[in-house]
Design a protein around this motif. Structure first.
Motif, PDB file in Angstrom:
ATOM      1  N   LEU A   6      32.602 -33.562 -50.046  1.00 18.32           N
ATOM      2  CA  LEU A   6      31.857 -32.570 -49.271  1.00 18.32           C
ATOM      3  C   LEU A   6      31.077 -31.635 -50.196  1.00 18.32           C
ATOM      4  O   LEU A   6      29.929 -31.272 -49.899  1.00 18.32           O
ATOM      5  CB  LEU A   6      32.810 -31.759 -48.398  1.00 18.32           C
ATOM      6  CG  LEU A   6      33.341 -32.446 -47.147  1.00 18.32           C
ATOM      7  CD1 LEU A   6      34.250 -31.499 -46.370  1.00 18.32           C
ATOM      8  CD2 LEU A   6      32.203 -32.903 -46.249  1.00 18.32           C
ATOM      9  N   ARG A   7      31.669 -31.244 -51.310  1.00 16.59           N
ATOM     10  CA  ARG A   7      30.957 -30.401 -52.266  1.00 16.59           C
ATOM     11  C   ARG A   7      29.744 -31.126 -52.822  1.00 16.59           C
ATOM     12  O   ARG A   7      28.660 -30.535 -52.985  1.00 16.59           O
ATOM     13  CB  ARG A   7      31.896 -30.004 -53.406  1.00 16.59           C
ATOM     14  CG  ARG A   7      32.941 -28.963 -53.025  1.00 16.59           C
ATOM     15  CD  ARG A   7      33.919 -28.739 -54.152  1.00 16.59           C
ATOM     16  NE  ARG A   7      33.239 -28.302 -55.371  1.00 16.59           N
ATOM     17  CZ  ARG A   7      33.818 -28.294 -56.570  1.00 16.59           C
ATOM     18  NH1 ARG A   7      35.073 -28.704 -56.695  1.00 16.59           N
ATOM     19  NH2 ARG A   7      33.157 -27.871 -57.613  1.00 16.59           N
ATOM     20  N   ALA A   8      29.902 -32.412 -53.131  1.00 17.34           N
ATOM     21  CA  ALA A   8      28.770 -33.181 -53.650  1.00 17.34           C
ATOM     22  C   ALA A   8      27.662 -33.282 -52.613  1.00 17.34           C
ATOM     23  O   ALA A   8      26.473 -33.153 -52.941  1.00 17.34           O
ATOM     24  CB  ALA A   8      29.248 -34.581 -54.052  1.00 17.34           C
ATOM     25  N   THR A   9      28.028 -33.480 -51.358  1.00 16.52           N
ATOM     26  CA  THR A   9      27.024 -33.554 -50.297  1.00 16.52           C
ATOM     27  C   THR A   9      26.325 -32.221 -50.136  1.00 16.52           C
ATOM     28  O   THR A   9      25.113 -32.168 -49.875  1.00 16.52           O
ATOM     29  CB  THR A   9      27.690 -33.970 -48.971  1.00 16.52           C
ATOM     30  OG1 THR A   9      28.423 -35.178 -49.169  1.00 16.52           O
ATOM     31  CG2 THR A   9      26.649 -34.192 -47.893  1.00 16.52           C
ATOM     32  N   ALA A  10      27.068 -31.124 -50.268  1.00 20.08           N
ATOM     33  CA  ALA A  10      26.462 -29.804 -50.144  1.00 20.08           C
ATOM     34  C   ALA A  10      25.482 -29.522 -51.274  1.00 20.08           C
ATOM     35  O   ALA A  10      24.437 -28.899 -51.066  1.00 20.08           O
ATOM     36  CB  ALA A  10      27.547 -28.731 -50.113  1.00 20.08           C
ATOM     37  N   VAL A  11      25.814 -30.001 -52.490  1.00 18.31           N
ATOM     38  CA  VAL A  11      24.940 -29.748 -53.635  1.00 18.31           C
ATOM     39  C   VAL A  11      23.697 -30.612 -53.585  1.00 18.31           C
ATOM     40  O   VAL A  11      22.570 -30.141 -53.808  1.00 18.31           O
ATOM     41  CB  VAL A  11      25.723 -29.988 -54.946  1.00 18.31           C
ATOM     42  CG1 VAL A  11      24.784 -29.929 -56.152  1.00 18.31           C
ATOM     43  CG2 VAL A  11      26.829 -28.952 -55.090  1.00 18.31           C
ATOM     44  N   ASN A  12      23.872 -31.919 -53.273  1.00 19.18           N
ATOM     45  CA  ASN A  12      22.738 -32.847 -53.288  1.00 19.18           C
ATOM     46  C   ASN A  12      23.032 -33.966 -52.292  1.00 19.18           C
ATOM     47  O   ASN A  12      23.784 -34.894 -52.591  1.00 19.18           O
ATOM     48  CB  ASN A  12      22.523 -33.406 -54.691  1.00 19.18           C
ATOM     49  CG  ASN A  12      21.227 -34.199 -54.805  1.00 19.18           C
ATOM     50  OD1 ASN A  12      20.783 -34.820 -53.860  1.00 19.18           O
ATOM     51  ND2 ASN A  12      20.622 -34.166 -55.978  1.00 19.18           N
ATOM     52  N   ARG A  13      22.446 -33.877 -51.113  1.00 19.85           N
ATOM     53  CA  ARG A  13      22.712 -34.873 -50.080  1.00 19.85           C
ATOM     54  C   ARG A  13      22.205 -36.255 -50.471  1.00 19.85           C
ATOM     55  O   ARG A  13      22.865 -37.266 -50.225  1.00 19.85           O
ATOM     56  CB  ARG A  13      22.086 -34.435 -48.754  1.00 19.85           C
ATOM     57  CG  ARG A  13      22.901 -33.393 -48.002  1.00 19.85           C
ATOM     58  CD  ARG A  13      22.237 -33.030 -46.692  1.00 19.85           C
ATOM     59  NE  ARG A  13      21.025 -32.256 -46.914  1.00 19.85           N
ATOM     60  CZ  ARG A  13      20.992 -30.945 -47.049  1.00 19.85           C
ATOM     61  NH1 ARG A  13      22.120 -30.258 -46.993  1.00 19.85           N
ATOM     62  NH2 ARG A  13      19.860 -30.315 -47.250  1.00 19.85           N
ATOM     63  N   VAL A  14      21.015 -36.314 -51.086  1.00 19.70           N
ATOM     64  CA  VAL A  14      20.463 -37.605 -51.492  1.00 19.70           C
ATOM     65  C   VAL A  14      21.319 -38.223 -52.594  1.00 19.70           C
ATOM     66  O   VAL A  14      21.652 -39.422 -52.558  1.00 19.70           O
ATOM     67  CB  VAL A  14      19.005 -37.442 -51.961  1.00 19.70           C
ATOM     68  CG1 VAL A  14      18.459 -38.779 -52.479  1.00 19.70           C
ATOM     69  CG2 VAL A  14      18.133 -36.925 -50.831  1.00 19.70           C
ATOM     70  N   GLY A  15      21.691 -37.424 -53.588  1.00 20.70           N
ATOM     71  CA  GLY A  15      22.539 -37.934 -54.656  1.00 20.70           C
ATOM     72  C   GLY A  15      23.894 -38.398 -54.146  1.00 20.70           C
ATOM     73  O   GLY A  15      24.418 -39.419 -54.596  1.00 20.70           O
ATOM     74  N   ALA A  16      24.465 -37.652 -53.194  1.00 19.18           N
ATOM     75  CA  ALA A  16      25.750 -38.051 -52.623  1.00 19.18           C
ATOM     76  C   ALA A  16      25.627 -39.398 -51.909  1.00 19.18           C
ATOM     77  O   ALA A  16      26.516 -40.257 -52.008  1.00 19.18           O
ATOM     78  CB  ALA A  16      26.253 -36.983 -51.665  1.00 19.18           C
ATOM     79  N   ARG A  17      24.528 -39.598 -51.205  1.00 19.74           N
ATOM     80  CA  ARG A  17      24.314 -40.865 -50.517  1.00 19.74           C
ATOM     81  C   ARG A  17      24.183 -42.011 -51.518  1.00 19.74           C
ATOM     82  O   ARG A  17      24.688 -43.118 -51.303  1.00 19.74           O
ATOM     83  CB  ARG A  17      23.064 -40.783 -49.648  1.00 19.74           C
ATOM     84  CG  ARG A  17      22.879 -42.000 -48.745  1.00 19.74           C
ATOM     85  CD  ARG A  17      21.583 -41.939 -47.962  1.00 19.74           C
ATOM     86  NE  ARG A  17      21.532 -40.747 -47.121  1.00 19.74           N
ATOM     87  CZ  ARG A  17      20.667 -39.761 -47.296  1.00 19.74           C
ATOM     88  NH1 ARG A  17      19.788 -39.809 -48.278  1.00 19.74           N
ATOM     89  NH2 ARG A  17      20.667 -38.721 -46.486  1.00 19.74           N
ATOM     90  N   LEU A  18      23.510 -41.750 -52.653  1.00 16.11           N
ATOM     91  CA  LEU A  18      23.300 -42.792 -53.655  1.00 16.11           C
ATOM     92  C   LEU A  18      24.602 -43.227 -54.323  1.00 16.11           C
ATOM     93  O   LEU A  18      24.717 -44.375 -54.767  1.00 16.11           O
ATOM     94  CB  LEU A  18      22.310 -42.306 -54.714  1.00 16.11           C
ATOM     95  CG  LEU A  18      20.858 -42.124 -54.238  1.00 16.11           C
ATOM     96  CD1 LEU A  18      20.003 -41.535 -55.342  1.00 16.11           C
ATOM     97  CD2 LEU A  18      20.275 -43.453 -53.756  1.00 16.11           C
ATOM     98  N   VAL A  19      25.568 -42.324 -54.420  1.00 14.78           N
ATOM     99  CA  VAL A  19      26.846 -42.692 -55.045  1.00 14.78           C
ATOM    100  C   VAL A  19      27.874 -43.152 -54.022  1.00 14.78           C
ATOM    101  O   VAL A  19      29.051 -43.317 -54.353  1.00 14.78           O
ATOM    102  CB  VAL A  19      27.414 -41.519 -55.877  1.00 14.78           C
ATOM    103  CG1 VAL A  19      26.470 -41.151 -56.995  1.00 14.78           C
ATOM    104  CG2 VAL A  19      27.708 -40.303 -54.997  1.00 14.78           C
ATOM    105  N   GLY A  20      27.453 -43.365 -52.776  1.00 13.89           N
ATOM    106  CA  GLY A  20      28.322 -43.988 -51.790  1.00 13.89           C
ATOM    107  C   GLY A  20      29.048 -43.059 -50.847  1.00 13.89           C
ATOM    108  O   GLY A  20      30.033 -43.472 -50.216  1.00 13.89           O
ATOM    109  N   ILE A  21      28.615 -41.806 -50.730  1.00  9.16           N
ATOM    110  CA  ILE A  21      29.238 -40.880 -49.781  1.00  9.16           C
ATOM    111  C   ILE A  21      28.414 -40.915 -48.489  1.00  9.16           C
ATOM    112  O   ILE A  21      27.269 -40.459 -48.465  1.00  9.16           O
ATOM    113  CB  ILE A  21      29.274 -39.450 -50.341  1.00  9.16           C
ATOM    114  CG1 ILE A  21      30.074 -39.406 -51.636  1.00  9.16           C
ATOM    115  CG2 ILE A  21      29.890 -38.494 -49.317  1.00  9.16           C
ATOM    116  CD1 ILE A  21      30.034 -38.067 -52.340  1.00  9.16           C
ATOM    117  N   PRO A  22      28.940 -41.484 -47.403  1.00  8.93           N
ATOM    118  CA  PRO A  22      28.159 -41.588 -46.169  1.00  8.93           C
ATOM    119  C   PRO A  22      27.873 -40.207 -45.582  1.00  8.93           C
ATOM    120  O   PRO A  22      28.808 -39.422 -45.370  1.00  8.93           O
ATOM    121  CB  PRO A  22      29.059 -42.405 -45.234  1.00  8.93           C
ATOM    122  CG  PRO A  22      30.085 -43.033 -46.123  1.00  8.93           C
ATOM    123  CD  PRO A  22      30.260 -42.103 -47.279  1.00  8.93           C
TER     124      PRO A  22
END
Length: 350
Positions: free
Chosen positions: A225-241
């Motif tokens: 969730l922290r990664a998604t909050a910081v960078n949604r596109v980056g989180a998606r690229l590393v496999g966080i739906p």
């Protein structure tokens, strides 16, 4: 005003501020992960308080039927998507998550309500009925528009707020409810008597904040969730739906709202339309934290509670005006700071 009155007002303000701090954290979390200004956050407070009050009256709360209806609607949407994608193995999981489990929770509530269970079981049933509404709401109202602008998502939030407020009027009626106190004892602290209920509110709020800090700092789900909050596109690229992150954020927000409703229901009478004002005060705390810092949001919400308490003593009819006027200089300062930051970037580009 003497010292005793000041201490009484400080106790009241700290109790209210603890609730506003929880709501500010929930609003900040949802906005950081999904870009949604979650106006209906206060409705979860109202639903929990009125659900608990209805259980204490020995009646089956209407949130049980709302949970069944919302679960069936999401099940139909998910089943249609699985059918189009020919993803047949998803169908049993959809039936279990959105039909069987809500039916089991509603069945337990219908069985237990007339039997007057203990307060702990009533609170657990309240949480079980209200918290699942968070991810269900996200799936129905927000996930289809997840790529929309902040303005579009805000308009959806306003529509959801009015829909949930209308449903609260239909389900619980216009009369307010106040529940039994979790603890009725009081303790002498100098010239002031501190109620155990206030200590429960403060303790539960601090424990919830500590649990959230551990969740975000130590667990994989919190780090996602922290990664998604910081960078949604980056989180998606590393496999966080993104959809899963959104559901998790809304689940936490609903849980915080349910806890807040349970905590304040013995202190104030909650009506079907109480949610907007409570949510707005939590939003003021989040604004004071810059919609970016959790500790600052909590401190800002505590300040809102203290300001409200002392304003009610000096000018009770204007206390709401004073509280909401308090954010104007903060917004002006942030606007000027953001403009200066933008000018600096333009000069660097040149």
């Amino acid at each position: 005003m003497n010292t005793e009155i000041a201490l009484w007002l400080a106790q009241d303000g700290a109790t209210s501020g603890a609730i506003y701090a929880l709501l500010a954290l929930a609003l900040l979390l949802v906005f950081a992960v999904t870009r949604v200004i979650f106006v209906p956050q206060g409705e979860f407070v109202v639903y929990a308080a009125l659900t608990l009050g209805t259980l204490q009256l020995g009646r089956v709360p209407a949130t049980a039927w709302l949970l069944l209806g919302a679960g069936a609607t999401v099940a139909a949407v998910e089943a249609a998507a699985a059918w189009r994608e020919r993803a047949w193995p998803r169908l049993p999981r959809i039936a279990l998550a959105y039909l069987v489990l809500p039916a089991a929770v509603a069945g337990v509530a219908a069985w237990a309500a007339p039997r007057a269970p203990g307060l702990a079981l009533q609170m657990a049933l309240t949480a079980a009925l209200v918290v699942p509404l968070g991810p269900l709401l996200y799936r129905l109202a927000y996930q289809p528009l997840a790529q929309g602008s902040v303005l579009v998502l805000f308009i959806v939030s306003m529509a959801v707020h009015y829909a949930m407020m209308g449903l609260a009027l239909v389900m619980f009626g216009a009369e307010g409810l106040r529940t039994s106190a979790i603890a009725g004892a009081s303790f002498a602290l100098g010239p002031v008597s501190v109620g155990a209920q206030s200590l429960w509110v403060l303790g539960a709020s601090l424990a919830s904040m500590a649990a959230l800090a551990l969740y975000f700092g130590r667990s994989y789900g919190g780090k996602a969730l922290r990664a998604t909050a910081v960078n949604r596109v980056g989180a998606r690229l590393v496999g966080i739906p993104p959809a899963r992150a959104g559901r998790a954020a809304f689940t936490l927000a609903a849980a915080i709202g349910a806890l807040s409703g349970i905590l304040i229901s013995p202190i104030v009478t909650v009506y079907y339309d109480t949610g907007l004002m409570i949510g707005l005060k939590g939003f003021v705390g989040a604004i004071l934290g810059g919609m970016a810092s959790y500790p600052l949001a909590a401190l800002g919400a505590l300040g809102v509670g203290l300001l409200e308490a002392f304003s009610s003593f000096w000018a009770s009819q204007l206390k709401e005006v004073i509280v909401f006027t308090f954010i104007l200089p903060v917004l002006l300062w942030r606007s000027l700071a953001a403009r200066a930051h933008a000018v600096e970037h333009e000069e660097e580009d040149e």
